[in-house]
Design an enzyme around this catalytic site. Structure first.
Site: not given
Length: 185
Positions: A94, A144, A156
């Site tokens: 990510c 994240h 993402h």
């Protein structure tokens, strides 16, 4: 447009023109700088040039420019599998996805890790999210990050799906939402 960077090592691509040395070599009557006083420094960034080009000449909003650039980037990476530590089409995580998007589309050097990315920019409330803002989640041992794209959606590199678009109202993301940072203002 302003760029916010705090708490990270940001590699600037800023060009500074020192008008005192410029004035010695050029006749000010024939330059666009004729009304600027000596020793004035003008900061001219590639980022502001990028937005001026598309927003002034083509009468496009900043939001639309961001949207177009981000979706162009997404279309090149859609479906690429997730790989912790990965940063190419064989697998990407990510934070590398964020780093590549901002470098390729806006010529911004971003930190490599989610923790470092969470420290830059200006923290904003969830109800203030705009296209291009970073959204962060606490997902257990790691964090994240994604890029907000509008209407409650963000792009993402998902650990299960790979590069995708998800909804902030998804039960998992709603439960683990941490914060948002504005990088481009």
């Amino acid at each position: 447009m302003s760029l916010f960077f705090t708490g990270c090592s940001y590699k600037s691509s800023e060009e500074v023109i020192d008008m005192s040395s410029y004035n010695k070599n050029k006749n000010l009557e024939h330059t666009p700088y004729k009304n600027i006083q000596k020793n004035t420094k003008i900061s001219k960034t590639q980022k502001s040039d990028f937005f001026k080009k598309y927003t002034n000449q083509n009468y496009t909003s900043k939001k639309q420019v961001l949207n177009n650039e981000l979706f162009d980037f997404y279309s090149q990476w859609e479906g690429v599998r997730y790989k912790l530590g990965g940063s190419n089409k064989n697998g990407i995580d990510c934070s590398a996805f964020i780093q590549k998007a901002f470098k390729e589309k806006f010529d911004l050097e971003m930190p490599r890790t989610t923790v470092s990315q969470a420290k830059i920019g200006k923290e904003i409330n969830k109800n203030e999210l705009e296209v291009g803002d970073l959204v962060f989640f606490k997902t257990g041992r790691t964090n994240h990050v994604g890029i907000y794209i509008d209407n409650g959606k963000f792009m993402h590199a998902s650990t299960k799906i790979g590069v995708t678009i998800s909804d902030l109202q998804n039960e998992y993301f709603k439960k683990n939402y941490w914060k948002a940072q504005r990088i481009i203002d």
